[in-house]
Write an enzyme that holds these catalytic residues in place. Structure first.
Site, PDB file in Angstrom:
ATOM      1  N   ASP A  10       0.850  -1.186   0.000  1.00  0.00           N
ATOM      2  CA  ASP A  10       0.000   0.000   0.000  1.00  0.00           C
ATOM      3  C   ASP A  10       0.885   1.235   0.000  1.00  0.00           C
ATOM      4  O   ASP A  10       2.066   1.172   0.362  1.00  0.00           O
ATOM      5  CB  ASP A  10      -0.923   0.005   1.219  1.00  0.00           C
ATOM      6  CG  ASP A  10      -2.140   0.912   1.033  1.00  0.00           C
ATOM      7  OD1 ASP A  10      -2.378   1.399  -0.100  1.00  0.00           O
ATOM      8  OD2 ASP A  10      -2.862   1.147   2.017  1.00  0.00           O
ATOM      9  N   GLY A  11       0.309   2.341  -0.408  1.00  0.00           N
ATOM     10  CA  GLY A  11       1.011   3.607  -0.407  1.00  0.00           C
ATOM     11  C   GLY A  11       0.014   4.744  -0.454  1.00  0.00           C
ATOM     12  O   GLY A  11      -1.139   4.548  -0.827  1.00  0.00           O
ATOM     13  N   GLU A  49       2.246   4.071  -4.222  1.00  0.00           N
ATOM     14  CA  GLU A  49       1.656   2.755  -4.519  1.00  0.00           C
ATOM     15  C   GLU A  49       2.606   1.914  -5.372  1.00  0.00           C
ATOM     16  O   GLU A  49       2.648   0.697  -5.224  1.00  0.00           O
ATOM     17  CB  GLU A  49       0.313   2.915  -5.248  1.00  0.00           C
ATOM     18  CG  GLU A  49      -0.807   3.476  -4.403  1.00  0.00           C
ATOM     19  CD  GLU A  49      -1.481   2.471  -3.485  1.00  0.00           C
ATOM     20  OE1 GLU A  49      -1.002   1.324  -3.340  1.00  0.00           O
ATOM     21  OE2 GLU A  49      -2.507   2.834  -2.882  1.00  0.00           O
ATOM     22  N   ASP A  71      -4.113  -2.706  -3.425  1.00  0.00           N
ATOM     23  CA  ASP A  71      -5.445  -2.109  -3.506  1.00  0.00           C
ATOM     24  C   ASP A  71      -5.470  -0.991  -4.553  1.00  0.00           C
ATOM     25  O   ASP A  71      -6.433  -0.246  -4.649  1.00  0.00           O
ATOM     26  CB  ASP A  71      -5.944  -1.625  -2.142  1.00  0.00           C
ATOM     27  CG  ASP A  71      -5.067  -0.552  -1.522  1.00  0.00           C
ATOM     28  OD1 ASP A  71      -4.169  -0.004  -2.193  1.00  0.00           O
ATOM     29  OD2 ASP A  71      -5.287  -0.243  -0.332  1.00  0.00           O
ATOM     30  N   HIS A 125      -9.172  -1.073   2.804  1.00  0.00           N
ATOM     31  CA  HIS A 125      -9.959  -0.798   4.010  1.00  0.00           C
ATOM     32  C   HIS A 125     -11.194  -1.689   4.100  1.00  0.00           C
ATOM     33  O   HIS A 125     -12.265  -1.258   4.503  1.00  0.00           O
ATOM     34  CB  HIS A 125     -10.345   0.683   4.073  1.00  0.00           C
ATOM     35  CG  HIS A 125      -9.168   1.586   3.919  1.00  0.00           C
ATOM     36  ND1 HIS A 125      -8.215   1.746   4.903  1.00  0.00           N
ATOM     37  CD2 HIS A 125      -8.764   2.352   2.878  1.00  0.00           C
ATOM     38  CE1 HIS A 125      -7.281   2.580   4.482  1.00  0.00           C
ATOM     39  NE2 HIS A 125      -7.584   2.958   3.259  1.00  0.00           N
ATOM     40  N   ASP A 135      -1.219  -0.710   4.978  1.00  0.00           N
ATOM     41  CA  ASP A 135      -1.695   0.674   5.092  1.00  0.00           C
ATOM     42  C   ASP A 135      -1.105   1.339   6.339  1.00  0.00           C
ATOM     43  O   ASP A 135      -0.652   2.489   6.284  1.00  0.00           O
ATOM     44  CB  ASP A 135      -3.230   0.683   5.143  1.00  0.00           C
ATOM     45  CG  ASP A 135      -3.789   2.080   5.322  1.00  0.00           C
ATOM     46  OD1 ASP A 135      -3.693   2.886   4.375  1.00  0.00           O
ATOM     47  OD2 ASP A 135      -4.312   2.380   6.414  1.00  0.00           O
TER      48      ASP A 135
END
Length: 150
Positions: A10-11, A49, A71, A125, A135
């Site tokens: 994640d980013g 990301e 994601d 999420h 995250d």
């Protein structure tokens, strides 16, 4: 065939563009490694990301089968659908515009070349434990880059 290395990445930035962070969770059997980092200067969500899977793949010490979860539809579509065409077209989009973040796309292409990578999209999420951890690591990377307490 050996079992795969499972990677969640994640980013993000706050604001976008702004300071950013990235995180990755690598699992191989019972072994777990958490990676994170950040940029205090203005960057973008997309750059963060992209950075997460690049660093995760570059961290692997030998070629591996990898299941990589992100994601980011930008990252997944870019690597699975668009990258080959961009490279063929001299790193230009179908609209003949320069590809944004070309430095990171080329680095990701190189990082993937050593491995057999299967890409998966996961809703962010949504309670996927390692995505949530990635995250949190990205947030930690951003906060540390900004000199804020974690």
């Amino acid at each position: 065939m050996s079992r795969p290395v499972i990677i969640h990445t994640d980013g993000g930035c706050t604001p976008n563009p702004g300071p950013g962070g990235w995180g990755a969770v690598l699992r191989y059997g019972e072994h777990v490694r958490e990676l994170y980092g950040g940029e205090s200067a203005a960057t973008t969500n997309n750059r963060m990301e992209l950075t997460a899977p690049i660093v995760a793949l570059e961290t692997l010490t030998r070629p591996a089968t990898v299941h990589l979860y992100t994601d980011s539809t930008y990252v997944r579509n870019g690597i699975t659908r668009w990258l080959a065409g961009w490279a063929r077209n001299g790193w230009r989009t179908s609209a003949k515009q320069p590809v944004k973040n070309v430095d990171l796309w080329q680095r990701l292409e190189q990082a993937c070349a050593r491995h057999e990578v299967e890409w998966f999209w996961v809703k962010g999420h949504a309670g996927v434990a390692d995505n949530e951890l990635a995250d949190q690591l990205a947030t930690r990377g951003m906060r540390e880059a900004m000199g804020k307490p974690v």
